[in-house]
Enzyme design. Structure first.
Site, PDB file in Angstrom:
ATOM      1  N   SER A 182     -40.283 -16.210 -48.421  1.00  0.00           N
ATOM      2  CA  SER A 182     -41.609 -15.632 -48.707  1.00  0.00           C
ATOM      3  C   SER A 182     -41.959 -15.585 -50.187  1.00  0.00           C
ATOM      4  CB  SER A 182     -41.690 -14.222 -48.152  1.00  0.00           C
ATOM      5  OG  SER A 182     -42.010 -14.282 -46.796  1.00  0.00           O
ATOM      6  N   LYS A 235     -44.830 -17.560 -51.392  1.00  0.00           N
ATOM      7  CA  LYS A 235     -46.224 -17.223 -51.049  1.00  0.00           C
ATOM      8  C   LYS A 235     -47.131 -16.995 -52.260  1.00  0.00           C
ATOM      9  CE  LYS A 235     -44.921 -15.309 -46.500  1.00  0.00           C
ATOM     10  NZ  LYS A 235     -44.624 -14.077 -45.751  1.00  0.00           N
ATOM     11  N   TYR A 263     -45.836 -24.853 -44.228  1.00  0.00           N
ATOM     12  CA  TYR A 263     -45.367 -23.499 -44.526  1.00  0.00           C
ATOM     13  C   TYR A 263     -43.837 -23.404 -44.360  1.00  0.00           C
ATOM     14  CZ  TYR A 263     -44.434 -18.552 -43.785  1.00  0.00           C
ATOM     15  OH  TYR A 263     -43.888 -17.295 -43.850  1.00  0.00           O
ATOM     16  N   TYR A 303     -43.669  -6.340 -48.607  1.00  0.00           N
ATOM     17  CA  TYR A 303     -43.847  -6.030 -47.189  1.00  0.00           C
ATOM     18  C   TYR A 303     -44.448  -4.628 -47.051  1.00  0.00           C
ATOM     19  CZ  TYR A 303     -40.654 -10.029 -46.920  1.00  0.00           C
ATOM     20  OH  TYR A 303     -40.068 -11.250 -47.076  1.00  0.00           O
ATOM     21  N   VAL A 350     -36.856 -13.171 -47.194  1.00  0.00           N
ATOM     22  CA  VAL A 350     -35.912 -12.786 -46.159  1.00  0.00           C
ATOM     23  C   VAL A 350     -34.472 -13.262 -46.445  1.00  0.00           C
ATOM     24  CG1 VAL A 350     -36.204 -14.789 -44.634  1.00  0.00           C
ATOM     25  CG2 VAL A 350     -35.910 -12.513 -43.636  1.00  0.00           C
TER      26      VAL A 350
END
Ligand code: GLU
Length: 462
Positions: A80, A83, A205, A257, A275
Site C-alpha cells: 500500500s 498508493k 494495482y 488505515y 501490509v
C-alpha cells in the site's frame, strides 16, 4: 550499530566515526527490538515467509544524507505504500479536478479493504484505501496495463533513486487471491466511478503492490516528498511541488488505515504503511523516514514501525503542529545609533558603518534567512518604523545578500511596502551580490557602495 555491514552510499555519513543521528536511530531500534507483538501478514504465502525479527530504520535528509540501522537494506514488497506515489502520478496525468471528481480525500475511518463508496456516485472516500487506490491507478496514462505499470514503476524508481524490480511470485499470488479487490472494482464500475476495464485496473494495482523496496528506498521516497518532489539523492525533480503537497496532505489524514486520526495526534507526520510491514513518514522540508518490521497490529500497521515512529517524532520534536519559533533574527538593526546606517558625506562613495550620526541620510536594512510570510511581516514593520518617524532617511538600502530564499508572498508584500515608502519621497534600492532580482519594485545593486552612490545621486537631483 550504525550501518554495520551495510554498504553506505556516497552521501552517507555511516562511515564517519561520530554519527549522533544514526546513534539515536540505533537506540530507538534497540528499545523496540524485543517487542514481538503482532502477526506477519499471511493472506498470501510469500508475505508469511518474511523474517518476523527483521527491523530496519532509515532516514534520508533533504540534503541527501542517508542514515540506516538494522535490516534497512532487506527487500520487501511495497504494497500500500505505493498508493500515495501513484496518486501523485494520477494527479499529474489527469489533473486535480478530474481526480477529485473520481476519488475523494475524506478519511474513511474504515479498514483498507472496506467497501467505502459515496452513495450515488460510487466515489471511493480517498486514494489510500484499496477502492480509491485501484481507481487512482486506472487514471494513470498508458495505452494498456503494461505501459501504465511501467510508468508507475518508473515513478517509484525515480523517487527511490534506483530501478525497482517486481516480485513476480507476490504479483501472481496477489492476482490469484485478489477477489475482494476485484469485487471493489466491479462495484465502482457498476456505480460509474471506474470507467476502465476491471481486470486491467486490478492487474496494474497488483503489480504496483509487488514492487520490491528496502527501508532506505522508502526513506528516499519519503525524502523526495519532504523535499517538494525533488529526490535529494539524485537531484531529479520527480514530482511537482504542489503534487508533493497534495500527496502529503492525503497521507496525513488517511495514510495509516483506520489509525490515521490517532497517528496524526500522536506522531503528527504524513505517513503510509503497507501490509508487508513497511512504513514511510515525512517531516516536510526536513527528511523522510523508512521503517520495516513485518509484524502487524490489528489495523494492519507495523507494530514496531508505529512505536519507533512515535519515538522518533517525540525525540526529534517533529510533530507538524509543534511551534518551532523563529530560528534566526531577520534583521541587522537599522537604528542609527547601533551603527548600520550609512552616513552621508561629501566624498561620494565612502560608506560609514558603525559611527553614523543620528541624522543619517541613508539607512541600511539587511535582511537574512528565508523570507516567508512571518519574516516578511517583521521586515514590513521595520521598514515602516524606520520610514514613518520624523528621522526618516532620504533613502533606504535594503540588503538582501543574506536572504537564502524569498517566497513570492514575501516578495509581493515587500514590493507593495516599497511602493508606499517611495510615494512618500524616500528612495529605496536593493543590494544583492548574487543579482537575483528578488524584488521587482526597486533598482538592484551588487554592493552597498554602489547603492549608496545611487542614493546620493538621487538626493542631489532633488
Ligand atoms: N496488496 C494488498 C491488497 O490490496 C495491499 C494491502 C496493503 O498493503 O494495505 O490487498
Amino acid at each position: 550499530m550504525t550501518g554495520a555491514g551495510q554498504g553506505p552510499s556516497a552521501a552517507s555519513p555511516d562511515a564517519l566515526p561520530f554519527d549522533p543521528i544514526g546513534d539515536a536511530l540505533g537506540r530507538i531500534r534497540t528499545e523496540f527490538l524485543d517487542d514481538h507483538r503482532g502477526e506477519v501478514a499471511d493472506y498470501i504465502p510469500q508475505l508469511g515467509e518474511a523474517d518476523p525479527a527483521a527491523f530496519g530504520l532509515a532516514l534520508v535528509g533533504v540534503a541527501g544524507s542517508v542514515y540506516r540501522v538494522g535490516e534497512a537494506d532487506v527487500p520487501f514488497t511495497i504494497q500500500s505504500i505505493s498508493k500515495p506515489f501513484v496518486y501523485a502520478l494520477a494527479l499529474a496525468d489527469a489533473g486535480i479536478d478530474d481526480v477529485l471528481g473520481r476519488v475523494g480525500v475524506e478519511p474513511s475511518g474504515e479498514a483498507f479493504n472496506a467497501i467505502s463508496l459515496e452513495p450515488g456516485t460510487g466515489r471511493p472516500s480517498n486514494p489510500m484505501i484499496n477502492a480509491g487506490a485501484i481507481l487512482t491507478t486506472s487514471l494513470v496514462r498508458g495505452t494498456g496495463p503494461d505501459e501504465r505499470f511501467e510508468r508507475i514503476r518508473d515513478l517509484l524508481s525515480r523517487c527511490a533513486g534506483r530501478v525497482l524490480e517486481v516480485d513476480d511470485a507476490v504479483f501472481r499470488s496477489e492476482h490469484e487471491t485478489g477477489d475482494r479487490n476485484r469485487a471493489l472494482a466491479y462495484l465502482m464500475r457498476h456505480a460509474g466511478s471506474l470507467t476502465a476495464d476491471v481486470e486491467a485496473a486490478v492487474d496494474t494495482y497488483f503489480r504496483q503492490c509487488s514492487v520490491l523496496v528496502t527501508a532506505v528506498d522508502l526513506a528516499t521516497m519519503a525524502a523526495t516528498l519532504a523535499n517538494g518532489g525533488v529526490n535529494p539523492r539524485t537531484g531529479e525533480e520527480v514530482l511537482g511541488q504542489s503534487a508533493a503537497e497534495q500527496v502529503l496532505t492525503v497521507m496525513a489524514t488517511c495514510g495509516m488505515y483506520d489509525y490515521s486520526g490517532e497517528w496524526l495526534f500522536r506522531v503528527g507526520l504524513p505517513a503510509k504503511s503497507g501490509v508487508s510491514g513497511g512504513v514511510v513518514a515525512v517531516s516536510p522540508s526536513q527528511f523522510g523516514i523508512g521503517l520495516y518490521s513485518p509484524r502487524l497490529d490489528g489495523r494492519g500497521n507495523s507494530v514496531r514501525g508505529v512505536a519507533a515512529s512515535e519515538a522518533i517524532s517525540e525525540r526529534f520534536t517533529l510533530h507538524l503542529m509543534h511551534q518551532v519559533g523563529r530560528t534566526a533574527p531577520t534583521f541587522e538593526r537599522v537604528a542609527p545609533d547601533v551603527g548600520l546606517v550609512v552616513a552621508a558625506d561629501d566624498q561620494g562613495t565612502s560608506v560609514s558603518v558603525g559611527d553614523a550620526p543620528r541624522n543619517a541620510d541613508v539607512a541600511v536594512l539587511a535582511v537574512q534567512g528565508y523570507l516567508e510570510f512571518a519574516s516578511a511581516e517583521q521586515a514590513l514593520l521595520a521598514l515602516r518604523t524606520r520610514t514613518d518617524d520624523t528621522d526618516s532617511p532620504e533613502a533606504l538600502i535594503l540588503d538582501l545578500g543574506h536572504v537564502t530564499r524569498c517566497h513570492p508572498v514575501a516578495a509581493a508584500l515587500l514590493d507593495a511596502m516599497i511602493e508606499q515608502i517611495e510615494s512618500r519621497g524616500v528612495t529605496v534600492v536593493t543590494v544583492d551580490r548574487r543579482e537575483r532580482r528578488l524584488l521587482a519594485s526597486s533598482a538592484e545593486f551588487t554592493t552597498r557602495s554602489e547603492a549608496l552612490a545611487r542614493c546620493r545621486g538621487g538626493w542631489r537631483e532633488r
